[in-house]
Scaffold this active site. Sequence first.
Site, PDB file in Angstrom:
ATOM      1  N   GLU B  50       0.872  -1.171   0.000  1.00 13.64           N
ATOM      2  CA  GLU B  50       0.000   0.000   0.000  1.00 13.64           C
ATOM      3  C   GLU B  50       0.913   1.225   0.000  1.00 13.64           C
ATOM      4  O   GLU B  50       1.772   1.363   0.872  1.00 13.64           O
ATOM      5  CB  GLU B  50      -0.855  -0.037   1.259  1.00 13.64           C
ATOM      6  CG  GLU B  50      -2.078   0.823   1.206  1.00 13.64           C
ATOM      7  CD  GLU B  50      -2.813   0.795   2.538  1.00 13.64           C
ATOM      8  OE1 GLU B  50      -3.024   1.887   3.066  1.00 13.64           O
ATOM      9  OE2 GLU B  50      -3.153  -0.278   3.033  1.00 13.64           O
ATOM     10  N   ASP B  61      -5.354   9.600  10.091  1.00  8.70           N
ATOM     11  CA  ASP B  61      -4.053   9.079  10.484  1.00  8.70           C
ATOM     12  C   ASP B  61      -3.583   9.570  11.841  1.00  8.70           C
ATOM     13  O   ASP B  61      -3.782  10.722  12.210  1.00  8.70           O
ATOM     14  CB  ASP B  61      -3.007   9.425   9.418  1.00  8.70           C
ATOM     15  CG  ASP B  61      -3.167   8.528   8.212  1.00  8.70           C
ATOM     16  OD1 ASP B  61      -3.103   7.297   8.394  1.00  8.70           O
ATOM     17  OD2 ASP B  61      -3.393   9.039   7.100  1.00  8.70           O
TER      18      ASP B  61
END
Lengths: 401, 273
Positions: B50, B61
């Site tokens: 990824e 995040d």
Amino acid sequence: MSTSLSNVPDASGRFGEFGRRFVPETLMHALEELTQEYEKAKQDPSFQAELDDLLKNYVGRPNPLYFAERLTEFCGGGKIFFKREDLNHTGAHKINNTIGQALLTMRMGKKRVIAETGAGQHGVASAVACARFGLECIVYMGEEDIRRQKLNVFNMKMMGAEVRAVTSGSRTLRDAVNEAMRDWMSSVETTHYIIGSVIGPHPFPMMVRDFQSVIGKESRAQCLEQTGRLPDHVIACVGGGSNSAGMFYPFIDDESVKLTGVEAGGRGPEPGEHASTLSYGAKGVLHGSFGYVLQDDDGQTMDVHSISAGLDYPGVGPEHSYWKDSGRVNYTAITDDEALEGFQTMAKLEGIIPAIESSHAIAHAIKAARESGPDETIVVCLSGRGDKDVNEVARLLGREI
Amino acid sequence: MTTSISEKFAQVKSENRMAFMPFITAGDPDLETTVDVLKELAAQGVDLVEVGFPYSDPIADGPVIQASYTRALNNKFHVHDLFETLKTLSADETVSLPPLVAMVSYAIIFRYGAEKFLQEAAGAGFSGLIVPDLPGDEASDFAEQVKSCNLDLVQLVSPLTPEGRTRRIVQTASGFIYCISVAGTTGVRDELPPELTAHLESLRELTDLPLAVGFGISNPEHVNTLRGKADGFIIGSAIVKQFAAFSDENQKREDIIARIGEYAGQMAAATRG
């Protein structure tokens, strides 16, 4: 009568092409629940009655629409009226929204509130609402803004809120929103996020506009009562755009009323020197909604600057983006220096110390009054008082307090 | 539709194991390092990679990936440069790259131009995309565009997603379903939540797509708890935190890459139990 311009957003949160929900899946269910609960509350007479009572007896509404005689004389043109949001409890318009959202928080059975703040006015208004109803309150605030707004930080703490310094990115409002969103990702089942402006994913832009619309509704009625007609021109400052959305929305269908939003022109039009999203931005996604944004060609948010911590934001509410593209509202910018001058003129001529955010609207109103005739009426949203700004203004003017 | 992602998951399944998909940030600290790390990961036998596109406002995040994105952006990361670099790498016949999946904010895709972005992504060798801020409800038009470029659009399902939403989401998804293990942001956690098993079981009933679990996974014990329940797993922060060392003058670049490779090799071995 409601028109296509005022009958927004649709059920998916679209203001024309703007708005919607661009957030991680983790938040989607909570946003759906919030939308449903808000729709129910809006229809519930007891919710409205409780809100109205609090606005009257706790916030101090309705506040006056005040004819600024000396400032009008000084400009030598149109009559300037101020909507005195600075006279609300906490000294700014932000409390109109936090009281409403705190009531919703309790309806949803949540006990913890998070909020972001730039100038600290929304943080204070959130801390006040949470103290009033016994809710836990966490306020995310950029480290740079904590420095600029010490008084508000102290006040929030006095009222039991925890102020968490945000040290990522530009350490201002935008990063405070990011941190609040991150908190919400892990706390959404027990926590309500009281967004302070008409930004973020649906239903926030609609809900915050509705709670702030009390500003425009009162102004409209007061202007009719005092002058016998609608104003010719309504002016408000725009950062994320909550006081202006609340001021403009009740006038949207009054075609004769010119509406002007005033953004932060900062030090000039170069990238990074201002926060004039609608003047210089392009369409994009920020903080969960689609609208005008100050970004580079790769979609990275640009740094912004304003003398005012409350206008220092690289995005703007989706409804403002919609109003801009439809041409219903005109958007312009006032520089740091012009705002500082507006601040001082207001203090000397009217004995009112305005918030530095509101000073942008005042500076533009002075220009607009000079360009209009004596039978024209200009209504300006005086969104907050300036006590919080005196240290920063003194520093910029090279004076000691 | 057979894609390189679905082929890879089919192959992994036939080997009776889970797929391991490490996450790295493109351009942290520069694109040259990204290329070298990709080669190292390929050599260690990871199944997919990824590739995170640095973004200025990554609300999903945690601090480790945020810091990594900031390092890349401070070093003038640009989307177009990444595509050019990967195009060259994909054309290099001496390297056998695993399928690459882009993790990229819709803010970037929209501004870059969706069609241009997708064409360049396909040209650079990407097999699919994960767009964390484009929930299923907003994705239908975009999903069509993605499909027409022969790319997969991986959708995320959170533990807070109710069944009705999940049913709609899996309909527009392809490649695999990204199952978020916990409500929260990315980052290393000591333990995986006990509810995860039930969540995976209920997802299994709603879709035939492979289920890959991400957020909070960092060690072989975590992998063991997923065995038989998930088809793959993603490790992000535990790898990305090692990239901070590239800015440490006292450490050698090859040593850091070797360390990242060693960790990836251990996790790849863990998929075989």
